[in-house]
Scaffold this motif. Structure first.
Motif, mmCIF file in Angstrom:
data_model
loop_
_atom_site.group_PDB
_atom_site.id
_atom_site.type_symbol
_atom_site.label_atom_id
_atom_site.label_comp_id
_atom_site.label_asym_id
_atom_site.label_seq_id
_atom_site.Cartn_x
_atom_site.Cartn_y
_atom_site.Cartn_z
ATOM 1 N N TYR A 34 0.846 -1.196 0.000
ATOM 2 C CA TYR A 34 0.000 0.000 0.000
ATOM 3 C C TYR A 34 0.881 1.247 0.000
ATOM 4 C CZ TYR A 34 -3.479 3.383 1.724
ATOM 5 O OH TYR A 34 -4.302 4.462 1.882
ATOM 6 N N ILE A 35 0.615 2.181 -0.922
ATOM 7 C CA ILE A 35 1.408 3.404 -1.072
ATOM 8 C C ILE A 35 0.530 4.603 -0.720
ATOM 9 C CG2 ILE A 35 2.723 4.830 -2.683
ATOM 10 C CD1 ILE A 35 3.337 2.296 -4.272
ATOM 11 N N SER A 47 -3.294 11.620 9.079
ATOM 12 C CA SER A 47 -4.330 10.937 9.856
ATOM 13 C C SER A 47 -5.225 10.109 8.940
ATOM 14 C CB SER A 47 -5.169 11.948 10.648
ATOM 15 O OG SER A 47 -5.826 12.860 9.780
ATOM 16 N N MET A 48 -5.489 10.612 7.720
ATOM 17 C CA MET A 48 -6.282 9.830 6.777
ATOM 18 C C MET A 48 -5.535 8.560 6.371
ATOM 19 S SD MET A 48 -8.990 9.278 5.028
ATOM 20 C CE MET A 48 -9.927 10.793 5.071
ATOM 21 N N ALA A 49 -4.218 8.671 6.160
ATOM 22 C CA ALA A 49 -3.426 7.483 5.810
ATOM 23 C C ALA A 49 -3.531 6.432 6.913
ATOM 24 C CB ALA A 49 -1.965 7.879 5.581
ATOM 25 N N ALA A 50 -3.415 6.866 8.148
ATOM 26 C CA ALA A 50 -3.495 5.922 9.264
ATOM 27 C C ALA A 50 -4.861 5.251 9.324
ATOM 28 C CB ALA A 50 -3.204 6.652 10.573
ATOM 29 N N ARG A 51 -5.922 6.028 9.106
ATOM 30 C CA ARG A 51 -7.274 5.460 9.154
ATOM 31 C C ARG A 51 -7.486 4.458 8.026
ATOM 32 N NH1 ARG A 51 -11.117 10.290 8.752
ATOM 33 N NH2 ARG A 51 -12.719 8.658 8.917
ATOM 34 N N LEU A 52 -6.991 4.773 6.833
ATOM 35 C CA LEU A 52 -7.176 3.865 5.705
ATOM 36 C C LEU A 52 -6.384 2.575 5.894
ATOM 37 C CD1 LEU A 52 -7.072 6.467 2.813
ATOM 38 C CD2 LEU A 52 -9.022 5.042 3.431
ATOM 39 N N ILE A 53 -5.170 2.697 6.435
ATOM 40 C CA ILE A 53 -4.370 1.499 6.694
ATOM 41 C C ILE A 53 -5.054 0.601 7.728
ATOM 42 C CG2 ILE A 53 -2.202 0.675 7.681
ATOM 43 C CD1 ILE A 53 -0.893 3.197 6.421
ATOM 44 N N ARG A 54 -5.676 1.219 8.721
ATOM 45 C CA ARG A 54 -6.376 0.445 9.755
ATOM 46 C C ARG A 54 -7.759 -0.013 9.302
ATOM 47 N NH1 ARG A 54 -4.318 4.656 13.363
ATOM 48 N NH2 ARG A 54 -6.384 5.583 13.337
ATOM 49 N N GLY A 55 -8.226 0.487 8.148
ATOM 50 C CA GLY A 55 -9.548 0.110 7.663
ATOM 51 C C GLY A 55 -10.667 0.714 8.482
ATOM 52 N N GLU A 56 -10.486 1.956 8.956
ATOM 53 C CA GLU A 56 -11.473 2.578 9.836
ATOM 54 C C GLU A 56 -12.469 3.465 9.102
ATOM 55 O OE1 GLU A 56 -9.403 4.628 12.898
ATOM 56 O OE2 GLU A 56 -8.709 2.798 13.870
ATOM 57 N N PHE A 62 -18.930 -2.291 -0.129
ATOM 58 C CA PHE A 62 -18.725 -1.370 -1.243
ATOM 59 C C PHE A 62 -19.270 0.012 -0.870
ATOM 60 C CE2 PHE A 62 -17.061 -4.577 -3.734
ATOM 61 C CZ PHE A 62 -17.889 -5.678 -3.777
ATOM 62 N N PRO A 63 -18.568 0.750 -0.006
ATOM 63 C CA PRO A 63 -19.013 2.089 0.372
ATOM 64 C C PRO A 63 -18.947 3.042 -0.814
ATOM 65 C CG PRO A 63 -16.804 1.689 1.186
ATOM 66 C CD PRO A 63 -17.299 0.389 0.627
ATOM 67 N N ASP A 64 -19.632 4.139 -0.698
ATOM 68 C CA ASP A 64 -19.732 5.075 -1.819
ATOM 69 C C ASP A 64 -18.443 5.823 -2.068
ATOM 70 O OD1 ASP A 64 -23.139 5.874 -0.941
ATOM 71 O OD2 ASP A 64 -22.358 4.404 -2.358
ATOM 72 N N GLU A 65 -17.648 6.053 -1.054
ATOM 73 C CA GLU A 65 -16.422 6.816 -1.239
ATOM 74 C C GLU A 65 -15.421 6.466 -0.145
ATOM 75 O OE1 GLU A 65 -17.703 10.951 0.848
ATOM 76 O OE2 GLU A 65 -18.633 10.502 -1.072
ATOM 77 N N PHE A 66 -14.161 6.863 -0.344
ATOM 78 C CA PHE A 66 -13.098 6.598 0.622
ATOM 79 C C PHE A 66 -12.958 5.107 0.930
ATOM 80 C CE2 PHE A 66 -14.143 11.062 2.015
ATOM 81 C CZ PHE A 66 -13.047 11.621 1.417
ATOM 82 N N THR A 67 -13.079 4.296 -0.094
ATOM 83 C CA THR A 67 -12.898 2.860 0.093
ATOM 84 C C THR A 67 -11.457 2.570 0.495
ATOM 85 O OG1 THR A 67 -14.537 2.426 -1.610
ATOM 86 C CG2 THR A 67 -13.075 0.621 -1.034
ATOM 87 N N SER A 68 -11.259 1.799 1.527
ATOM 88 C CA SER A 68 -9.915 1.428 1.941
ATOM 89 C C SER A 68 -9.455 0.206 1.172
ATOM 90 C CB SER A 68 -9.859 1.149 3.440
ATOM 91 O OG SER A 68 -8.576 0.677 3.792
ATOM 92 N N LEU A 69 -8.403 0.352 0.400
ATOM 93 C CA LEU A 69 -7.840 -0.774 -0.338
ATOM 94 C C LEU A 69 -7.217 -1.803 0.592
ATOM 95 C CD1 LEU A 69 -6.064 1.175 -3.237
ATOM 96 C CD2 LEU A 69 -8.270 0.003 -3.326
ATOM 97 N N CYS A 70 -6.946 -1.406 1.804
ATOM 98 C CA CYS A 70 -6.243 -2.295 2.736
ATOM 99 C C CYS A 70 -7.145 -3.350 3.357
ATOM 100 C CB CYS A 70 -5.606 -1.465 3.858
ATOM 101 S SG CYS A 70 -4.343 -0.316 3.300
ATOM 102 N N GLY A 78 1.712 -4.835 3.105
ATOM 103 C CA GLY A 78 2.758 -3.981 3.645
ATOM 104 C C GLY A 78 2.534 -2.545 3.204
ATOM 105 N N VAL A 79 3.249 -1.627 3.836
ATOM 106 C CA VAL A 79 3.172 -0.211 3.477
ATOM 107 C C VAL A 79 4.489 0.185 2.832
ATOM 108 C CG1 VAL A 79 2.915 2.145 4.332
ATOM 109 C CG2 VAL A 79 1.571 0.289 5.355
ATOM 110 N N LEU A 80 4.408 0.785 1.651
ATOM 111 C CA LEU A 80 5.582 1.251 0.920
ATOM 112 C C LEU A 80 5.527 2.772 0.876
ATOM 113 C CD1 LEU A 80 8.036 0.195 -0.806
ATOM 114 C CD2 LEU A 80 6.588 0.591 -2.804
ATOM 115 N N GLU A 81 6.341 3.434 1.693
ATOM 116 C CA GLU A 81 6.340 4.892 1.754
ATOM 117 C C GLU A 81 7.429 5.449 0.834
ATOM 118 O OE1 GLU A 81 5.886 8.303 1.588
ATOM 119 O OE2 GLU A 81 4.329 7.305 2.752
ATOM 120 N N LEU A 82 7.015 6.094 -0.254
ATOM 121 C CA LEU A 82 7.953 6.515 -1.286
ATOM 122 C C LEU A 82 8.937 7.574 -0.805
ATOM 123 C CD1 LEU A 82 5.624 6.703 -4.415
ATOM 124 C CD2 LEU A 82 6.844 4.745 -3.454
ATOM 125 N N THR A 83 8.525 8.435 0.125
ATOM 126 C CA THR A 83 9.418 9.488 0.582
ATOM 127 C C THR A 83 10.627 8.940 1.322
ATOM 128 O OG1 THR A 83 8.167 9.795 2.635
ATOM 129 C CG2 THR A 83 7.522 11.132 0.757
#
Length: 230
Positions: A34-35, A47-56, A62-70, A78-83
């Motif tokens: 996950y990037i 904070s949005m990244a953390a919520r999406l990784i946790r699936g919160e 199939f929610p309408d928006e902000f679907t968490s790929l995780c 795993g998490v791949l942080e490009l920076t």
């Protein structure tokens, strides 16, 4: 590389089935990285990244928006942080990318994402991963186009301009007609944007995705979309 370029993520059965088809096996037997990098240029990005990784966010199938790929049920994630990649040895991350089945690339700011894809070396690596599946959401999809247009320029790279990676030969206008998320992304504004783009464009709502395999484009949608030519 095989592409599944979405507006809002895996938001319906058709897009989900397209992902499984590209993988060639169930999600439960597939690995993913996950990037979240594109989020960091946006307000509340970390904070949005953390919520999406946790699936919160929106844990319905199939929610309408902000679907968490995780939270799709991966065998490993795993998490791949490009920076961080340009500051560590390639041997610490390159084998993981080469071995993974799927790259899950989050939305946010497309030019910030593009900058770090180039700086990290991932942009040059992607064409060398023929069997991997690239799943983009919003900016994670847009970055594959040759350019994004002034409408979507937020964070500005040192080189300025709106050029992106050009791994596909069309551009995308995501979140079409989604007033709760982006009120300005109306069909009228999307058509105005498309008229100024130098390549064909897809105007797509959050129930739409574009699959690209060996240069062949297939639109997958349970919503609405429109193709525009310059």
């Amino acid at each position: 590389m095989k592409f599944l370029l979405t507006s809002g993520g895996i938001t319906n059965t058709s897009i989900h089935d397209a992902l499984v088809d590209l993988l060639g096996k169930p999600i439960a037997e597939s690995s993913a990285l996950y990037i979240p990098t594109a989020l960091y240029a946006n307000p509340n990005g970390p904070s949005m990244a953390a919520r999406l990784i946790r699936g919160e966010t929106n844990t319905a199938p199939f929610p309408d928006e902000f679907t968490s790929l995780c939270e799709l049920g991966w065998k490993s994630l795993g998490v791949l942080e490009l920076t961080a990649l340009s500051s560590i040895d390639e041997e610490r991350w390159l084998p993981l990318v080469q071995e993974t089945d799927t790259l899950l690339v989050e939305g946010g700011d497309p030019l910030y994402l593009c900058y770090w894809m180039r700086q990290s070396g991932l942009a040059n690596l992607l064409p060398k991963l023929p069997e991997a599946v690239y799943v983009g959401v919003s900016a994670g999809s847009m970055v594959m186009a040759p350019s994004i247009g002034e409408y979507f320029v937020g964070w500005k790279p040192p080189t300025d301009g709106d050029r992106t990676l050009g791994l596909v030969d069309f551009a995308m206008f995501p979140h079409l007609d989604n007033p709760s998320l982006l009120p300005g992304n109306s069909l009228a504004n999307a058509e105005k944007w498309a008229a100024g783009m130098p390549v064909p464009s897809y105007l797509m709502d959050d129930q739409t995705a574009i699959q690209v395999v060996d240069g062949v484009v297939n639109v997958i949608s349970e919503g609405h979309w429109k193709q525009s030519t310059p």
